[in-house]
Motif scaffolding. Structure first.
Motif, PDB file in Angstrom:
ATOM      1  N   HIS A   1       0.860  -1.187   0.000  1.00 16.65           N
ATOM      2  CA  HIS A   1       0.000   0.000   0.000  1.00 16.65           C
ATOM      3  C   HIS A   1       0.894   1.234   0.000  1.00 16.65           C
ATOM      4  N   GLY A   2       0.656   2.131  -0.953  1.00 12.70           N
ATOM      5  CA  GLY A   2       1.415   3.367  -0.985  1.00 12.70           C
ATOM      6  C   GLY A   2       0.991   4.298   0.137  1.00 12.70           C
ATOM      7  N   ALA A   3       1.928   4.712   0.961  1.00 10.58           N
ATOM      8  CA  ALA A   3       1.604   5.594   2.084  1.00 10.58           C
ATOM      9  C   ALA A   3       2.766   6.540   2.359  1.00 10.58           C
ATOM     10  N   PRO A   4       3.064   7.450   1.442  1.00 12.43           N
ATOM     11  CA  PRO A   4       4.133   8.428   1.708  1.00 12.43           C
ATOM     12  C   PRO A   4       3.742   9.350   2.857  1.00 12.43           C
ATOM     13  N   ASP A   5       4.694   9.616   3.698  1.00 18.72           N
ATOM     14  CA  ASP A   5       4.475  10.481   4.876  1.00 18.72           C
ATOM     15  C   ASP A   5       3.397   9.903   5.797  1.00 18.72           C
ATOM     16  N   GLY A   6       3.196   8.568   5.734  1.00 13.72           N
ATOM     17  CA  GLY A   6       2.232   7.941   6.626  1.00 13.72           C
ATOM     18  C   GLY A   6       0.797   8.059   6.184  1.00 13.72           C
ATOM     19  N   LYS A   7       0.545   8.603   4.976  1.00 16.40           N
ATOM     20  CA  LYS A   7      -0.827   8.756   4.485  1.00 16.40           C
ATOM     21  C   LYS A   7      -1.018   7.884   3.251  1.00 16.40           C
ATOM     22  N   ILE A   8      -2.090   7.073   3.286  1.00 16.41           N
ATOM     23  CA  ILE A   8      -2.390   6.199   2.140  1.00 16.41           C
ATOM     24  C   ILE A   8      -2.776   7.070   0.949  1.00 16.41           C
ATOM     25  N   ASP A   9      -2.078   6.879  -0.181  1.00 16.00           N
ATOM     26  CA  ASP A   9      -2.332   7.728  -1.346  1.00 16.00           C
ATOM     27  C   ASP A   9      -3.099   7.015  -2.453  1.00 16.00           C
ATOM     28  N   GLY A  10      -3.601   5.791  -2.174  1.00 14.67           N
ATOM     29  CA  GLY A  10      -4.411   5.090  -3.175  1.00 14.67           C
ATOM     30  C   GLY A  10      -3.623   4.200  -4.111  1.00 14.67           C
ATOM     31  N   THR A  11      -2.306   4.237  -4.043  1.00 20.04           N
ATOM     32  CA  THR A  11      -1.499   3.354  -4.877  1.00 20.04           C
ATOM     33  C   THR A  11      -1.223   2.052  -4.125  1.00 20.04           C
ATOM     34  N   GLY A  12      -0.850   1.058  -4.866  1.00 15.08           N
ATOM     35  CA  GLY A  12      -0.543  -0.219  -4.243  1.00 15.08           C
ATOM     36  C   GLY A  12      -0.344  -1.290  -5.287  1.00 15.08           C
ATOM     37  N   SER A  13       0.025  -2.460  -4.841  1.00 18.10           N
ATOM     38  CA  SER A  13       0.251  -3.559  -5.781  1.00 18.10           C
ATOM     39  C   SER A  13       0.145  -4.887  -5.053  1.00 18.10           C
ATOM     40  N   ILE A  14      -0.159  -5.917  -5.822  1.00 23.56           N
ATOM     41  CA  ILE A  14      -0.103  -7.290  -5.348  1.00 23.56           C
ATOM     42  C   ILE A  14       0.937  -8.001  -6.197  1.00 23.56           C
ATOM     43  N   ALA A  15       1.973  -8.495  -5.555  1.00 30.27           N
ATOM     44  CA  ALA A  15       3.044  -9.167  -6.279  1.00 30.27           C
ATOM     45  C   ALA A  15       2.936 -10.672  -6.065  1.00 30.27           C
ATOM     46  N   VAL A  16       3.361 -11.413  -7.079  1.00 32.16           N
ATOM     47  CA  VAL A  16       3.320 -12.870  -7.023  1.00 32.16           C
ATOM     48  C   VAL A  16       4.725 -13.411  -7.221  1.00 32.16           C
ATOM     49  N   LYS A  17       5.146 -14.233  -6.280  1.00 36.29           N
ATOM     50  CA  LYS A  17       6.445 -14.875  -6.379  1.00 36.29           C
ATOM     51  C   LYS A  17       6.290 -16.329  -5.981  1.00 36.29           C
ATOM     52  N   PRO A  18       6.598 -17.264  -6.876  1.00 34.21           N
ATOM     53  CA  PRO A  18       6.448 -18.683  -6.546  1.00 34.21           C
ATOM     54  C   PRO A  18       7.170 -19.039  -5.258  1.00 34.21           C
ATOM     55  N   VAL A  19       6.542 -19.906  -4.464  1.00 40.64           N
ATOM     56  CA  VAL A  19       7.107 -20.358  -3.196  1.00 40.64           C
ATOM     57  C   VAL A  19       7.802 -21.692  -3.425  1.00 40.64           C
ATOM     58  N   GLU A  20       9.011 -21.794  -2.949  1.00 38.44           N
ATOM     59  CA  GLU A  20       9.751 -23.048  -3.103  1.00 38.44           C
ATOM     60  C   GLU A  20       9.098 -24.140  -2.271  1.00 38.44           C
ATOM     61  N   ALA A  21       8.921 -25.302  -2.873  1.00 38.41           N
ATOM     62  CA  ALA A  21       8.307 -26.424  -2.169  1.00 38.41           C
ATOM     63  C   ALA A  21       9.184 -26.869  -1.005  1.00 38.41           C
ATOM     64  N   ARG A  22       8.529 -27.259   0.070  1.00 35.71           N
ATOM     65  CA  ARG A  22       9.228 -27.820   1.228  1.00 35.71           C
ATOM     66  C   ARG A  22       9.039 -29.326   1.188  1.00 35.71           C
ATOM     67  N   SER A  23      10.076 -30.071   1.514  1.00 36.39           N
ATOM     68  CA  SER A  23      10.053 -31.502   1.281  1.00 36.39           C
ATOM     69  C   SER A  23      10.712 -32.261   2.411  1.00 36.39           C
ATOM     70  N   VAL A  24      10.185 -33.465   2.696  1.00 36.86           N
ATOM     71  CA  VAL A  24      10.789 -34.364   3.673  1.00 36.86           C
ATOM     72  C   VAL A  24      10.397 -35.787   3.309  1.00 36.86           C
ATOM     73  N   VAL A  25      11.277 -36.719   3.567  1.00 31.49           N
ATOM     74  CA  VAL A  25      11.021 -38.134   3.285  1.00 31.49           C
ATOM     75  C   VAL A  25      10.769 -38.859   4.599  1.00 31.49           C
ATOM     76  N   VAL A  26       9.641 -39.597   4.646  1.00 33.01           N
ATOM     77  CA  VAL A  26       9.279 -40.383   5.820  1.00 33.01           C
ATOM     78  C   VAL A  26       8.913 -41.789   5.351  1.00 33.01           C
ATOM     79  N   ASP A  27       9.633 -42.780   5.836  1.00 31.63           N
ATOM     80  CA  ASP A  27       9.343 -44.176   5.492  1.00 31.63           C
ATOM     81  C   ASP A  27       9.218 -44.366   3.978  1.00 31.63           C
ATOM     82  N   GLU A  28      10.184 -43.847   3.253  1.00 28.36           N
ATOM     83  CA  GLU A  28      10.286 -43.987   1.797  1.00 28.36           C
ATOM     84  C   GLU A  28       9.166 -43.290   1.030  1.00 28.36           C
ATOM     85  N   THR A  29       8.463 -42.384   1.680  1.00 29.76           N
ATOM     86  CA  THR A  29       7.479 -41.534   0.998  1.00 29.76           C
ATOM     87  C   THR A  29       7.909 -40.085   1.144  1.00 29.76           C
TER      88      THR A  29
END
Length: 494
Positions: free
Chosen positions: A150-178
């Protein structure tokens, strides 16, 4: 989207041809319908022979001996292979003599539908991987592909903003050969043009992917889904429903013209899990979550959960059963909660025998010597060197963080004593005349909380987090207030 998994909370319909695996030449048209509440129903325009009859000699009357069921029915509908498992006839209309020749109608119910593959049965090892989505899995994963600004220069929301997308790395563990992987799948951004507004949309779905060393069956896949479901149910202290279950069909590897591997063929599973997930329901308040992958990393909690669940399965099943299908009568809940505590104590293998083995044997033989011969076998089985329920409850209360236990209830001794008396009264007399309903409710809630804290302790939840749960979780805070009112010894009573 066409390639999305089939949500268990959404209805579906598949019109096609259906046949028995050992008689593929005789195909019957019909429609398979799935309803979240009613389950799976196959309406055939025609019929499979379901009558079991004798083979009489010529001139001898034929006798009807029952109705046939089918372990597997195959189908082809909507350009997909379908397997129906656990099929039973539920209705229809059969005619022997009719004025107008028309097909019979046959209605079957199925326990499971595999949309996308033909299998020979529940135990057919036809799948190489399973992916499962469970309610509040994204919250529990404590990760997302989305970040917001959220854009908030000087602590005031100015109506600008963005939603960014960044792939999340998979987390992995092996338990009993699965191998278990915590993954995210997200859609590309798109704009939904409405009459009065435009909505920009993206979706991020967290799911667990299980890849065993060797192919597994539909029954094995459902057990994997239940493993994940139980973990999230424990973590959120509520019934976490399965949203979808998707399998990869083994042996369907192929290569694209450019040499890249093509996606394997998948199959969706429709069935009735312990709790049905609602994919569009609002996520729970994060204050109601006992732990997430932030406090217990995925790579640590999954192996611990697999080991603990396997070792203490009876106790965890009983206590989680109060989340999946809470009984409407406090007496049922009392027996379940206290039974779970007893089973947990035995499973933890922390029994301390009241008497040394040698001395107990001598005492028992001395007592049995005074009993008539015809009653001796019964008395021998009744005299056991086991801790009583009150001792088991004290031992369980001593295992989690003691500050957390002190916050949960002010008087462990009184809780153990009243719980023992209530259980014994109900089990031996069929009623609890000395316990108000409010006290029974307090016993159920506190005993349940003690069992849960023990399981969390076994999973390695830090002592500080155990205290925070009792202090901050709305339900456990209410339990502590109830314990302070109903499970504390009156003044002057030991």
């Amino acid at each position: 989207m066409a390639n999305d998994p089939l949500n268990l909370d959404e209805s579906g319909e598949w019109a096609g041809l259906w046949w028995l695996p050992d008689n593929a030449d005789e195909q019957v048209p019909g429609v398979l319908r799935y309803d979240p509440e009613g389950g799976l129903s196959l309406s055939l325009i025609g019929a499979f022979e379901d009558r079991i009859t004798t083979n009489p000699a010529p001139g001898v009357t034929m006798y009807h001996e029952g109705t046939r069921t089918w372990d597997v029915i195959h189908g082809a509908a909507e350009q997909r292979e379908i397997s129906l498992l656990g099929c039973v006839p539920t209705g229809g209309k059969r005619t022997m003599f009719a004025q107008v020749n028309s097909p019979d109608k046959h209605v079957l119910a199925a326990m499971t539908a595999i949309i996308g593959a033909h299998v020979s049965g529940e135990e057919d090892a036809a799948f190489s991987a399973a992916e499962v989505s469970v309610e509040d899995l994204g919250l529990w994963a404590a990760s997302s592909v989305f970040t917001g600004f959220h854009g908030a220069p000087d602590g005031k929301i100015d109506g600008t903003g963005s939603i960014a997308v960044k792939p999340v790395e998979a987390r992995s563990v092996v338990v009993d050969e699965t191998e278990f992987r915590l993954k995210h799948r997200h859609t590309l951004p798109y704009f939904d043009q409405r009459k009065g507004e435009t909505v920009g949309r993206m979706r991020d779905t967290a799911f667990v992917r299980a890849v065993p060393a060797a192919p597994f069956s539909a029954a094995g896949a459902r057990e994997t889904a239940r493993l994940v479901q139980d973990l999230i149910t424990l973590a959120t202290h509520r019934a976490a429903g399965v949203i979808w279950l998707r399998l990869e069909v083994a042996g369907t590897e192929s290569v694209l013209p450019d040499g890249r591997p093509a996606p394997r063929r998948h199959a969706d599973v429709l069935y009735s899990p312990a709790a049905l997930g609602k994919h569009d329901a609002k996520a729970i308040d994060d204050r109601r979550v006992f732990f997430t992958c932030e406090s217990l990393p995925f790579e640590e909690i999954v192996p611990r959960w697999c080991e603990t669940r396997g070792r203490l399965k009876a106790a965890t099943n009983m206590i989680l059963g109060l989340r999946y299908a809470p009984a409407h009568f406090v007496e049922n809940n009392l027996l379940t909660a206290v039974g779970a505590a007893e089973v947990l104590h035995r499973g933890l293998r922390i029994d301390k025998k009241p008497f040394p083995k040698k001395e107990f044997k001598e005492m028992r033989e001395a007592m049995l010597a005074q009993v008539p011969e015809e009653f001796r076998a019964s008395f021998r089985s009744a005299i056991r060197n086991d801790p009583i329920l009150r001792d088991r409850l004290h031992a369980l209360a001593a295992r989690p963080d003691q500050d957390a236990i002190a916050l949960l209830m002010p008087d462990v001794g009184h809780w153990a004593s009243r719980t023992t008396q209530a259980r014994n009264d109900l089990a031996h007399e069929g009623r609890t005349p000395n316990h108000p309903v409010e006290e029974l409710i307090a016993i159920v809630e506190v005993t349940t909380a003690v069992v849960i804290l023990n399981v969390l302790h076994e999973l390695g939840l830090p002592a500080g987090r155990q205290r925070e749960i009792v202090q901050e979780h709305p339900q456990l805070r209410a339990t502590a207030r109830t314990a302070g009112k109903w499970l504390i010894a009156p003044s002057g009573v030991a």
